[in-house]
Every structure is written in structure tokens, then in C-alpha cells.
Design an enzyme around this catalytic site. Structure first.
Site, PDB file in Angstrom:
ATOM      1  N   HIS A  61       0.875  -1.072  -0.144  1.00  0.00           N
ATOM      2  CA  HIS A  61       0.418   0.048  -0.220  1.00  0.00           C
ATOM      3  C   HIS A  61       1.452   1.295   0.137  1.00  0.00           C
ATOM      4  O   HIS A  61       0.155   1.944   0.776  1.00  0.00           O
ATOM      5  CB  HIS A  61      -1.126  -0.452   0.764  1.00  0.00           C
ATOM      6  CG  HIS A  61      -1.663  -0.937   1.142  1.00  0.00           C
ATOM      7  ND1 HIS A  61      -3.231  -0.907   0.217  1.00  0.00           N
ATOM      8  CD2 HIS A  61      -1.537  -2.365   1.713  1.00  0.00           C
ATOM      9  CE1 HIS A  61      -3.450  -2.258   0.844  1.00  0.00           C
ATOM     10  NE2 HIS A  61      -2.635  -3.271   1.403  1.00  0.00           N
ATOM     11  N   ASN A  82     -10.114  -3.468   1.931  1.00  0.00           N
ATOM     12  CA  ASN A  82      -9.577  -3.248   0.019  1.00  0.00           C
ATOM     13  C   ASN A  82     -11.133  -3.425  -0.493  1.00  0.00           C
ATOM     14  O   ASN A  82     -12.029  -3.006   0.415  1.00  0.00           O
ATOM     15  CB  ASN A  82      -9.173  -4.594  -0.269  1.00  0.00           C
ATOM     16  CG  ASN A  82      -7.864  -4.430   0.597  1.00  0.00           C
ATOM     17  OD1 ASN A  82      -7.485  -3.755   0.403  1.00  0.00           O
ATOM     18  ND2 ASN A  82      -7.678  -5.929   0.811  1.00  0.00           N
TER      19      ASN A  82
END
EC number: 1.11.1.6
Length: 780
Positions: free
Chosen positions: A154, A227
Site C-alpha cells: 500500500h 480493500n
């Protein structure tokens, strides 16, 4: 009458008197606690599930809890000399930390004004630079240390501020603060991200997307770290390092960047059949969203809601975008990576700047232990979802993002999310992947942000003032008052004292098991939900999944890995496996042996909610990018009218010419292009308008870039409006124009009635795309 005598104020007392009073009051305070009166309440189950408050005493004399009796001395640095009793002055709005240099002189970090910021200090104009140049040293040294380690996963992200608004109080579901009031607003900061790529990678890579929300609640910070896909590759955190190592660039040559189309990733996932369900999602259009504003978010794991009475139910979190779920197509995503690597970041920023605030609805799936036991799958398995046909989604509120960060590094880069950050009313399940994330995320932030005090960075600080006995460490910001840094204590009246049942109390989930390594039997079924996902897609969504597998596997250098993946896909769908094999020119291998041959049958075999088409959105076209092509000799009036109509509807139309600057219309007026065919390729736009005006059409038709513009818009299924006379540009791009009615159904509008064409085009914009025009391979 004589005035009544008054006790001298603290400031009026002599040091000797204050010292004596402090000693006496301290002794009295300590004497009031002859023993730890809460000790008996630390034992037994009753006290464990409903702990009492800690011991405490009122302190009347501030000197008793002071670090020094001199704390009342004031100056411009130490403050006004008033003891800050019961407050944490490090907690404030971000306004307290914003810096603006308007009208100010340049200084060093020590506040010394800099006379010359152009030259280093030298011995003579042509002599050596001197070591004593502390201004140069400070500037260069700070520059050398401006970067911090990026996140391992990320790393590439974008963020925004906003709020969560509760629809109605739900104390029947949870005591969590954000859900306790009609219209109650809780500040949030949200960070969207890709997973595999590094900080400088492109936004449009095929990948899962992070969807992390930090709620600054009045009972502390809650991080819902999820997510855009409701499942994950693995079931246990033990495999997380292996997964990430496999998808990252291969270590011998550090390629490819932000891509899973390489040997190590597919070698790993084809040996981990539990990854199959997640593979279906990532290879679908969910892996290449059109915008952060147009993708769902999920908490992934099963969590718990806990009420004030200690009742608990499992919960799964769902974010649903107001604009609907929309995606890119692969050819478009790949080209966008070159045209604008910041495509998603720019889209989010520009929408908020334009006042088009993204909005999501938060819904939950609620279910009991008994419900969970009846399912054919295990709710603790992060590779599984709960079909909405089994447990519907209950809306709880909405989230609106309405402010961009002032500084990317200070906010978006330094924000620290952690699944361990929960508040009363939210608790964990026994999901083994979640358990690992609880620990891993804290370690990550300590490494990235320079130590255990990362929670004091302004973007991470809660709005509910923290008080505890955690001290010191790198970059400590707080100046703790007093000599007490432990609990229980009597020297500070017991403060800070434990909150008891008002604070966070873990749900007493009974545990009567052996200590061992392994997974439950229901974790062994790996394919039912992968099949459910594939069978729930439309025909064109299935074609995209086939194309994604074909592309990814074609990049592999080891044929045996391709064979293994095909054997894996045969357990999902014969149709899928055979189409992928045909696209690779390979025979179908035997199906991979299953971990369990006779699993429970699935409850649901098709779920409409799993298709992107289930959420078309509200039909708004605000912030959608529309290109209106211009050149010398176009008809200006219809283009200006359409530009005004699009602007009024909230869209973002732009005049795009062969170059920047002004062009002369057939009416003899000037029309300015603020984008060019070169600097703004067609993939940056959601639709295009081809002009009328024979001279202008001829000028555009001589440019290969115009042909590419039209061809890409058609291939990517986007609306095209061809004003009268411009159909020749469609023909030059290979688009047959003879069957006008068929083209209209496919989102290509041409004819002689400008008003009718414009009306049809405006309606088509809300559809985003017309996948019905796709062919594989593309004919245009």
C-alpha cells in the site's frame, strides 16, 4: 467593618509556605489510600467482563501533582504559568499545526533570519566553502533526510478528509460511538491505495485497492482497514510475507514493478488453491477501477459488534459508492499508466476541488454464532464472503469526503492505519489473518514513522484526549506534568485511573481448544466461491476475466506454471479454463486435485450483487471528463452550447486541439484549446465530441492523433458524439457508419439533428460505457 481574612493565593505564598503545604497535602493524599482497594476486583470472571473503575482521589492542591513548584513562572516559551489540569495540550485540531509563510522572512529551523539564501559561505568569492556554514549544513542535512521508508504494501496512495454521518442511533447493534446519534457526524480521514506497487508506481495497475478509514470518534480512533475486494489471497497471517514476496518485483532483477504478471506470483498462488477466489476478483474489472470514487470498500474480515449490555454479533463492513461501481478496460488502464500515472490521485483531488464530494454508504452484514455454524464455509476464513442472499446488507450511515489534505506528506504519507485501533463496541473475531494484521501494522508504523510515538503525529492523533503512563521514546511531543508514570498510584490521586466497564472490554469469547497449528476443515474448500463469482458476472465481465488471465499467464517464462494455473481454473469453471487455454494455445491439463473431495454444497450459486452492474450509481455525470475536439474551421456555436450544457450539469468539458492556444471558428470567432491531442490523450476522457465544420473536420482528419482518439474511445466503449459532417472521422478510425441505429445502441451518436444528438449523448454519459460494442480481439 474589618475585611474577612482570606487564604493567600498560591502566587502570594512564600516558597517555604508552599513547600510545607505541598508536603502536608501530599502526605494526606497518600494516607487516604492505605491499601489498593480495587485489588479484590481483579479476580474472577465477573470482574473480568465488567471491570470496576480504578482507585482515585480528588486533588485540591495543584502543587501536589506538579513536576516543580516553579511551574507558575511564565514566559513566552514555557507558557502562562497556569497548570494544565486534566488536559492534554498536544491534542488540537490540525489548525494548530498548519504553517503559512505569507509576509514572513526566511529563517533557519532555529528561527534565525537568513540574509542570503543564494550562496554558501566561502573564503573569498572563488575560495573554498567553509565548514562553519551552519545555514548550508542545516538546509542540506534536512533535505538529505526528507524521505522516510515507504510502506511495504500500500505504498502508493491518496487521501482525503471528510465525515461519517449516522442515519439513526443503533445501540441495539453496538455501543460504538459513530453509531449512537441521528445525524451524528464523526470526522474521518480516508486513504486509498494500490497494494503491490512502490510509492512512485502508476495508479492504474491491475491490483487490489486499499480502502482505509480512520474514524476520529469521541471515544478514540477506530481504523477500518480494508480493500475494494471482500476477500483475500490467504487464510493465515503466517503466509503474508510469502504472498507479498511473490508479488513484488523478483529479487534478482527487481522487475516487474506494480504487476502480478510474472513467474513468482503465479508460482505461489497456483500452489495455494485458497487464493483462487481472490484471483477471480483481481482478474476481473474490480482490479482496474475507473476511480476511487467509483469502487466499493470492504472490511474483509468478520469483526464483532458489542452492545453496552455485552451482547455481540458478528459483522462484515461494506462501503458502497453513490456513483456506482465502474471500471476501466485493460487496454485503457495500460495506456493510462503512461499518459497519467497519477490518474486516480488526480481524479480524487480534482473532484473534491470542484465541490463534487465523493460519497459512500456504510452497510453491515450482521449474523450470530448460530448463523455462522450453519454456513457451508467458515466466517473466519478471509478467502470467503457471505453472499447477500444469505445475509442482506443493513445501511448504517454515509461517508462524504469534502476536503483535500493541505500537505501530502504530513497527512497522506504519515497517516498510520492499524486494525488494532478499535473502540468500545468494536471487537475482533478469531480470523487468523486478522490476528496477524493486528500486530503487523503497529510494527510497520514504528519503522516508517520513527518510533513508538507515531500516534502523536497530528494526522494520527485522536480528538479524544489520551492519558496514560507511556513515556519517552523517539520524537516524544508531550511534556508530562508530575512525577507519577505508573498505575496504580496514590501520589497523583490514582490518576489516570482505569475506566472500568466504560472503557474497552474485550468480548468474552469462550475458548476451549488445544494449542496447535492448523485450520478448520471448512477452510479446505477452495473453489465454490470462485465459481460463484465467475458465474455471477455478465458475459462481458466474464470475457474480461478470461482476457486478464490470458494476459497475465502469457507473461510467464515457465510453461509449467501456466499448466498448473489452468489445472487450478478447471476446478472453477470449464468454460473459463478452456477459453484461457485456447488464448494461450495450450491443451487443457487435468484438474488439480482438491484439498477436500466432498465438501458441503454451496447455498448460493449465483449472486447478482457480485457484478459491477448491480450498482450503476445515481446517474450523475459531475466531474466526468469530456473532450470536445477543435481546429481552425470548426463550427463554434454548437460546441460552445454543448460545453455550457456539460458545465451546467457538473461535467468537466475541455476543448482539445492539435495544439494549445486559439483557433478560428467558421463564425470568425476565437476558440481556445486548453488541452492538446499530444498532452491529453483520449484515455484521459470519459467521452469525446467530434465537431461540425468541413474545414475543421478536414484539418483534424489529417492527424493520426485524431484517428487514435476516435479509435481508443470506441475500443474502450465510451460515448462518442459526432456532430453533423464528422462521421468521416469515425470512418477513418475504422468504425462502420452505415448502420446508424446500431451505432446509437452502442453509444455512438451521429446524424444531422444537433439537438437530438446532444440529448442522446447526455443520456449516454451516465452509463459510463457500452460494453456491447466489444469484440475480442478488437476490430477497431
Amino acid at each position: 467593618m474589618p475585611k474577612k481574612s482570606q487564604r493567600p493565593t498560591v502566587a502570594e505564598r512564600t516558597p517555604a509556605v508552599r513547600s510545607a503545604q505541598q508536603s502536608a497535602d501530599t502526605d494526606a493524599l497518600v494516607a487516604s489510600v492505605p491499601y489498593n482497594e480495587t485489588k479484590q476486583a481483579e479476580h474472577g470472571r465477573t470482574h473480568a467482563v465488567a471491570p470496576p473503575e480504578g482507585l482515585r482521589r480528588a486533588v485540591d492542591n495543584a502543587d501536589v501533582t506538579a513536576s516543580t513548584r516553579s511551574e507558575r513562572i511564565a514566559n513566552d516559551k514555557v507558557g502562562n504559568g497556569t497548570p494544565p489540569l486534566g488536559v492534554n495540550r498536544t491534542i488540537d485540531t490540525l489548525d494548530a499545526f498548519r504553517v503559512d509563510a505569507s509576509g514572513q522572512t526566511l529563517t533557519t529551523n532555529q528561527g534565525v533570519m537568513i540574509a542570503d539564501n543564494q550562496h554558501s559561505l566561502k573564503a573569498g568569492l572563488r575560495g573554498p566553502t567553509l565548514l562553519e556554514d551552519f545555514i548550508l549544513r542545516e538546509k542540506i542535512t534536512h533535505f538529505d533526510h526528507e524521505r522516510i521508508p515507504e510502506r511495504i504494501v500500500h505504498a502508493r496512495g491518496s487521501g482525503a478528509h471528510g465525515y461519517f454521518e449516522c442515519y439513526e442511533p443503533r445501540p441495539d447493534l453496538t455501543r460504538a460511538a459513530p453509531f449512537q446519534g441521528l445525524g451524528k457526524r464523526t470526522p474521518v480521514f480516508v486513504r486509498f491505495s494500490t497494494v503491490a506497487g512502490e510509492r512512485g508506481s502508476m495508479d492504474t495497475a491491475r491490483d487490489a485497492r486499499g480502502f482505509a478509514v480512520k474514524f476520529y470518534s469521541d471515544e478514540g480512533n477506530w481504523d477500518l482497514v480494508g480493500n475494494n475486494i471482500p476477500v483475500f489471497f490467504i487464510q493465515d497471517a503466517m503466509k503474508f510475507p510469502d504472498l507479498v514476496h511473490s508479488v513484488k518485483p523478483e529479487p534478482h532483477h527487481q522487475m516487474p514493478q506494480a504487476a502480478s504478471a510474472h513467474d513468482t506470483f503465479w508460482d505461489f498462488v497456483s500452489l495455494m488453491p485458497e487464493s483462487t477466489h481472490m484471483l477471480m476478483w483481481v482478474m476481473s474489472d474490480r482490479g482496474i477501477p475507473r476511480s476511487y470514487r467509483m469502487m466499493q470498500g470492504f472490511g474483509v474480515h468478520s469483526y464483532r459488534f458489542v452492545t453496552a449490555d455485552g451482547e455481540s454479533r458478528f459483522v462484515k463492513f461494506h462501503w458502497s459508492p453513490k456513483l456506482g461501481t465502474h471500471s476501466l478496460v485493460w487496454d485503457e488502464a495500460a495506456k493510462l499508466g503512461g499518459a497519467d500515472p497519477d490518474y486516480h490521485r488526480r481524479d480524487l483531488w480534482e473532484a473534491i476541488e470542484a465541490g463534487v464530494f465523493p460519497e459512500w454508504e456504510l452497510g453491515v452484514q450482521l449474523f450470530t454464532e448460530e448463523d455462522a455454524e450453519r454456513f457451508s464455509f467458515d466466517v473466519l476464513d478471509a478467502t470467503k464472503l457471505i453472499p447477500e442472499e444469505l445475509i442482506p446488507v443493513t445501511p448504517l450511515g454515509r461517508m462524504v469526503l469534502n476536503r483535500n489534505p493541505d500537505n501530502f506528506f504530513a497527512e497522506t504519507e504519515q497517516v498510520a492505519f492499524c486494525t488494532a485501533h478499535v473502540i468500545p463496541g468494536i471487537d475482533f473475531s478469531n480470523d487468523p489473518l486478522l490476528a496477524g494484521r493486528i500486530h503487523s501494522y503497529v510494527d510497520t508504523q514504528i519503522t516508517r514513522l520513527g518510533g513508538a510515538n507515531f500516534h502523536q503525529i497530528p494526522i494520527n492523533a485522536p480528538i479524544h484526549m489520551p492519558f496514560n503512563n507511556q513515556r519517552d521514546g523517539m520524537h516524544q511531543q508531550a511534556i508530562h506534568r508530575g512525577r507519577v508514570n505508573y498505575e496504580p498510584n496514590s501520589l497523583a490521586g490514582g490518576c489516570p485511573f482505569q475506566a472500568g466497564a466504560r472503557g474497552f472490554v474485550s468480548f468474552p469469547d469462550p475458548v476451549r481448544e488445544d494449542k496447535l497449528r492448523g485450520t478448520p476443515e471448512r477452510f479446505a474448500e477452495h473453489y465454490h466461491q470462485a465459481t460463484l463469482f465467475y458465474e455471477s458476472q455478465t458475459t462481458w465481465e466474464q470475457a474480461h476475466i478470461v482476457g486478464a488471465f490470458r494476459f497475465e499467464l502469457s507473461k510467464l517464462t515457465v510453461p509449467a506454471i501456466r499448466t498448473r494455473v489452468l489445472s487450478q481454473l478447471r476446478n472453477v469453471s470449464e468454460d473459463l479454463a478452456s477459453r484461457v487455454a485456447e488464448g494461450l494455445g495450450m491443451p487443457l491439463p487435468a484438474a488439480m486435485p482438491k484439498a477436500i473431495e466432498s465438501p458441503q454444497p454451496p447455498e448460493v450459486t449465483r449472486s447478482a450483487a457480485l457484478s459491477l452492474t448491480a450498482r450503476p450509481g445515481n446517474g450523475e455525470i459531475r466531474a466526468r471528463q469530456i473532450a470536445l475536439l477543435i481546429a481552425d474551421g470548426v463550427d463554434g456555436a454548437p460546441l460552445r452550447a454543448l460545453h455550457a450544457l456539460l458545465t451546467e450539469s457538473g461535467a468537466a468539458p475541455r476543448f482539445v486541439g492539435p495544439r494549445l492556444g486559439t483557433f478560428t471558428t467558421t463564425e470568425g470567432e476565437m476558440m481556445t484549446a486548453d488541452a492538446s491531442l499530444e498532452n491529453s490523450p483520449s484515455v484521459l476522457f470519459d467521452a469525446i465530441v467530434l465537431p461540425s465544420g468541413a474545414t475543421g473536420i478536414e484539418a483534424l482528419g489529417m492527424l493520426g492523433q485524431t484517428v487514435e482518439y476516435v479509435m481508443n474511445q470506441f475500443r474502450h466503449n465510451k460515448p462518442i458524439l459526432a456532430l453533423p459532417g464528422s462521421s468521416v472521422l469515425l470512418e477513418r478510425a475504422g468504425i462502420p457508419v452505415a448502420r446508424r441505429e446500431k451505432l446509437t445502441a452502442l453509444g455512438v451518436f451521429l446524424g444531422d439533428d444537433t439537438g437530438e444528438l446532444t440529448s442522446a449523448f447526455m443520456g449516454a454519459l451516465s452509463r459510463h460505457r457500452f460494453p456491447e460494442r466489444e469484440t475480442d480481439p478488437p476490430r477497431v
